[in-house]
Enzyme design. Sequence first.
Site, PDB file in Angstrom:
ATOM      1  N   GLU A  49      42.186  50.804  32.506  1.00  0.00           N
ATOM      2  CA  GLU A  49      41.768  49.750  31.567  1.00  0.00           C
ATOM      3  C   GLU A  49      41.504  50.336  30.177  1.00  0.00           C
ATOM      4  OE1 GLU A  49      38.256  47.327  32.535  1.00  0.00           O
ATOM      5  OE2 GLU A  49      38.048  46.995  30.391  1.00  0.00           O
ATOM      6  N   CYS A  72      32.117  42.367  31.215  1.00  0.00           N
ATOM      7  CA  CYS A  72      32.266  41.169  32.052  1.00  0.00           C
ATOM      8  C   CYS A  72      31.083  41.177  33.024  1.00  0.00           C
ATOM      9  CB  CYS A  72      33.593  41.266  32.785  1.00  0.00           C
ATOM     10  SG  CYS A  72      33.577  40.631  34.430  1.00  0.00           S
TER      11      CYS A  72
HETATM   12 FE1  F3S Z   1      38.103  40.746  35.174  1.00  0.00          FE
HETATM   13 FE2  F3S Z   1      35.575  41.262  35.316  1.00  0.00          FE
HETATM   14 FE3  F3S Z   1      37.004  41.189  37.492  1.00  0.00          FE
HETATM   15  S1  F3S Z   1      36.993  42.052  33.819  1.00  0.00           S
HETATM   16  S2  F3S Z   1      38.996  41.852  36.839  1.00  0.00           S
HETATM   17  S3  F3S Z   1      36.577  39.456  36.162  1.00  0.00           S
HETATM   18  S4  F3S Z   1      35.363  42.604  37.080  1.00  0.00           S
END
Ligand code: F3S
Length: 277
Positions: free
Chosen positions: A124, A188
Site C-alpha cells: 500500500e 481507515c
Molecule cells: Fe480498505 Fe480499511 Fe479494509 S483501507 S481494505 S476498508 S482496512
Amino acid sequence: MRVEVARHAGVCYGVERALKLAQEASEQGVDVHSLGPLIHNPQAVAELRDKGVEVAASLDQVDSGILVIRSHGVDPEIIHEAVDKGLDVVDATCPFVSAAHACAEELANGGYSVVIVGEEDHPEVEGILAHAGRSALIVQSADDLPAKISARKIGVVVQTTQSLSRLEEVVNALLPRVTELRVCNTICSATAKRQLSAEELARKVDAVVVVGGHNSGNTTRLAEICRAVNPHVHHVETAAEVEASWFDGLESVGVTAGASTPHAQMAGVIEAIRGMN
Ligand code: F3S
C-alpha cells in the site's frame, strides 16, 4: 459455555469489495489473475483459484484476460502497463486507499515535500509513494525523521492501517520544525475498530479464538492485542484447527477475526465451538 463475538470483527468493506469484484471477474469466461494474493487468507485465495482466479507474482506472468488489482492498490504505472499489454484491468483498490493516493498527489502537486507515515515495504505504501512522487520520505515513527529538515512546506499522508497515535507522534515532531504543515488523515477506522473490540472482548471472556490467515498481519496483531490481556488466546485459520480441550471448564469464549477473514470462515469457527459445548 457462552460464545461471544467481537462487536467489530471479520472482513472489512475494502476486502469484501475486492472479493466480490474478483468473483464477478471469474464469471466472465476469460483468464483471470490477481496481482499478488488478493487477500492474506490462504483459504479464500484457494477458493478463488478453484473459481479460476490465479495469482500472478508480476505483470510478466499475465498475457491475456482480466487482471485484478487488490485492495492495497498499486503504482499507477503498473495499471498503464497492463492496459498497454491489452489486459482488462479490474481495479479493486479500496476507496480509502484511493483517497490516500489522491491526497499524496495533491500535496506533491501543491509544492509540499511529502512525508508518508507507514511501513516502507508494504504494497500500500509503495502505491502511495508512487502518487507522492518518488522523493517522498517514508517514516514509521518520529525517530525516522531526518535531523535536518530543509523544506518549509511539509505535507503528511498516512497508510490507512496505521494508528492515530503514530500519526500524531510524527505530526507533533514536525510541527515545531516547519513553517507550513498540511496533514491528510487517511487512516481507515476498520482496523482500529477491530482492535478495540478485540481487546474489550478479551478482557471479559475466559478464552479468545482469533480467526484469520496465519500470514495476515492484521489478524496476528489482533491475537497479540488479546494475548496482552488474556493468557488463553488461540489463532486459527479454520474450524478444523479448533480443539475441544481448549474450552475445558470454561464459562465463556470470545471470537474475533481480522479484516481479511471472510464471514463464512468466522461463522464456521463459531459453529465448531458451539458444537463442542
Ligand atoms: Fe480498505 Fe480499511 Fe479494509 S483501507 S481494505 S476498508 S482496512
